[in-house]
Design a protein around this motif. Structure first.
Motif, PDB file in Angstrom:
ATOM      1  N   LYS A 251       0.898  -1.329   0.039  1.00  0.00           N
ATOM      2  CA  LYS A 251      -0.066   0.185  -0.111  1.00  0.00           C
ATOM      3  C   LYS A 251       1.074   1.165   0.003  1.00  0.00           C
ATOM      4  O   LYS A 251       0.493   1.997  -0.796  1.00  0.00           O
ATOM      5  CB  LYS A 251      -0.873  -0.017   1.299  1.00  0.00           C
ATOM      6  CG  LYS A 251      -1.813   1.219   1.355  1.00  0.00           C
ATOM      7  CD  LYS A 251      -2.630   1.122   2.589  1.00  0.00           C
ATOM      8  CE  LYS A 251      -3.592   2.436   2.868  1.00  0.00           C
ATOM      9  NZ  LYS A 251      -4.356   2.394   3.968  1.00  0.00           N
ATOM     10  N   ASP A 252       1.772   1.301   1.010  1.00  0.00           N
ATOM     11  CA  ASP A 252       2.805   2.540   1.086  1.00  0.00           C
ATOM     12  C   ASP A 252       3.379   2.805  -0.351  1.00  0.00           C
ATOM     13  O   ASP A 252       3.569   4.000  -0.645  1.00  0.00           O
ATOM     14  CB  ASP A 252       3.592   2.329   2.245  1.00  0.00           C
ATOM     15  CG  ASP A 252       2.904   2.416   3.621  1.00  0.00           C
ATOM     16  OD1 ASP A 252       1.789   2.975   3.597  1.00  0.00           O
ATOM     17  OD2 ASP A 252       3.307   2.252   4.712  1.00  0.00           O
ATOM     18  N   LYS A 253       3.888   1.620  -0.906  1.00  0.00           N
ATOM     19  CA  LYS A 253       4.724   1.740  -2.114  1.00  0.00           C
ATOM     20  C   LYS A 253       3.959   2.379  -3.349  1.00  0.00           C
ATOM     21  O   LYS A 253       4.167   3.374  -4.036  1.00  0.00           O
ATOM     22  CB  LYS A 253       5.371   0.507  -2.574  1.00  0.00           C
ATOM     23  CG  LYS A 253       6.045   0.434  -3.749  1.00  0.00           C
ATOM     24  CD  LYS A 253       6.728  -0.901  -4.306  1.00  0.00           C
ATOM     25  CE  LYS A 253       7.254  -0.921  -5.580  1.00  0.00           C
ATOM     26  NZ  LYS A 253       7.983  -2.309  -5.817  1.00  0.00           N
ATOM     27  N   ILE A 255       1.183   4.034  -3.129  1.00  0.00           N
ATOM     28  CA  ILE A 255       0.801   5.601  -2.668  1.00  0.00           C
ATOM     29  C   ILE A 255       1.760   6.272  -3.264  1.00  0.00           C
ATOM     30  O   ILE A 255       1.726   7.406  -3.792  1.00  0.00           O
ATOM     31  CB  ILE A 255       0.427   5.690  -1.194  1.00  0.00           C
ATOM     32  CG1 ILE A 255      -0.759   5.094  -1.103  1.00  0.00           C
ATOM     33  CG2 ILE A 255       0.371   7.246  -1.023  1.00  0.00           C
ATOM     34  CD1 ILE A 255      -1.151   5.025   0.573  1.00  0.00           C
ATOM     35  N   ARG A 256       3.085   5.926  -3.046  1.00  0.00           N
ATOM     36  CA  ARG A 256       4.383   6.910  -3.262  1.00  0.00           C
ATOM     37  C   ARG A 256       4.549   6.704  -4.768  1.00  0.00           C
ATOM     38  O   ARG A 256       4.796   7.786  -5.453  1.00  0.00           O
ATOM     39  CB  ARG A 256       5.504   6.049  -2.562  1.00  0.00           C
ATOM     40  CG  ARG A 256       6.908   7.010  -2.862  1.00  0.00           C
ATOM     41  CD  ARG A 256       7.729   6.380  -2.239  1.00  0.00           C
ATOM     42  NE  ARG A 256       8.413   4.960  -2.547  1.00  0.00           N
ATOM     43  CZ  ARG A 256       8.356   3.976  -2.148  1.00  0.00           C
ATOM     44  NH1 ARG A 256       7.530   3.971  -0.844  1.00  0.00           N
ATOM     45  NH2 ARG A 256       8.787   2.891  -2.346  1.00  0.00           N
TER      46      ARG A 256
END
Length: 373
Positions: A251-253, A255-256
């Motif tokens: 998820k974080d990747k 979003i980035r």
């Protein structure tokens, strides 16, 4: 040769065109066996194959927009294809328009969904570009799987369409979150849908590759003269059961990067001979033999799935193959209606290849010739 119907084979009886590509009008009637369409380049040979392919799939193999196939200066084009299979006749009408979506009718009845068209006419299309499918990007190999499965499996077509729709919406949200971070609360909704459709796609591709593997192995063994032991494997980007968890882990990747980094839209197929990855390290000859085995496998797969031989379209591909591979290809087309485009007939005459109907194309005018054999 007579035009009797081949056992367990679907055939294209005829194609009629109006204002399609460089054809003002055309009415071409095919033999149920081997048809040769010859002429110089840029005369309109491939356009006939494109019309056949669109009649089977609703899409062009080369144009992204319907209006590109409409003859210059015209507002619309028409394709009418007559198909015969299992002692039944089908008329497929396709109306291409400049400013609106195409219209499709089967036996004069308009259809609302593409899935209603798929399966009436199964096509295997082989062009020079396909010879590079092994060394090209994974997207080319995914396209091969998707095109074949969409013709054979209407549920897969629906799942793939839904997956691509949700993927596009999820990616749009990821980009929007850079400006409006608060919108991230809806991401889990898209994740759940993406995982649900993605799992179905992965499992169906696993089954497809399991069917493809022995067929392609046997064909390649014949093409290589028993010298190469080809191993084909599905390379899923993520396992079906783990997809939802992996999606959450990335998820974080995502979003980035503002895009979805995992899922079946990143799958691939591997081709190995003696543990050597032919995609990267194979010779051009090995890569072309693999591509030939892959395309010929399509014929067997369609026959297994439907009980019928598909129509085979060969678009000027023989000129790209050496003599041995030409022989392998031509020996493999018995029992299926084949439409071949080429620039000349010399090779067919030299090989004493049976040509049931021969057509010459000059500047969008098609003339039926007597078969020279």
């Amino acid at each position: 040769m007579c035009d009797s119907i081949l056992t367990d084979a679907m055939i294209i009886r005829s194609i009629e065109l109006k204002d399609f590509r460089n054809y003002e009008t055309l009415d071409i009637r095919f033999s149920p066996r081997t048809n040769i369409i010859y002429g110089d380049n840029a005369q309109g040979k491939t356009n006939i194959l494109e019309a056949a392919y669109m009649s089977a799939t609703s899409k062009s193999h080369k144009a992204s927009r319907d209006k590109e196939a409409i003859r210059f200066g015209q507002d619309e084009a028409h394709i009418r294809t007559f198909v015969e299979k299992q002692d039944r006749e089908y008329r497929i009408d396709m109306h291409l328009k400049n400013s609106r979506a195409k219209g499709v009718a089967i036996n004069r009845v308009p259809i609302k969904k593409v899935s209603e068209l798929l399966g009436i006419l199964n096509i295997v299309f082989f062009s020079p570009e396909d010879l590079n499918i092994i060394k090209n990007s994974p997207s080319e190999r995914r396209k091969f799987v998707d095109v074949e499965l969409c013709q054979l499996d209407k549920i897969y077509l629906s799942d793939l369409s839904n997956y691509n729709r949700v993927l596009a919406q999820r990616n749009a949200l990821l980009k929007d979150m850079h400006i409006h971070p608060g919108k991230g609360s809806t991401l889990s909704v898209w994740d759940e849908q993406l995982a649900a459709y993605g799992q179905k796609i992965i499992r169906r591709r696993e089954k497809f590759l399991a069917q493809l593997k022995p067929i392609m192995h046997e064909l390649h063994d014949k093409i290589s003269g028993g010298k190469e032991d080809l191993v084909v494997d599905y390379e899923p980007n993520v396992e079906a059961d783990a997809f939802q968890k992996v999606l959450a882990d990335h998820k974080d990747k995502d979003i980035r990067l503002a895009q979805t980094s995992v899922g079946p839209h990143r799958d691939d197929i591997s081709f190995k001979i003696k543990d050597i990855d032919i995609r990267r390290f194979g010779s051009q000859g090995q890569q072309r033999s693999c591509a030939l085995s892959l395309k010929l496998s399509e014929i067997k797969l369609v026959e297994q799935a439907t009980g019928e031989m598909p129509v085979l379209l060969l678009d000027d591909v023989l000129s790209e193959l050496d003599a041995n591979r030409q022989n392998d290809l031509l020996e493999s087309i018995n029992g299926t209606q084949t439409i071949i485009t080429c620039t000349g007939l010399d090779e067919f005459v030299r090989m004493r290849f049976a040509m049931d109907k021969v057509f010459e194309v000059i500047s969008g005018t098609v003339t039926e010739k007597f078969s020279p054999v």
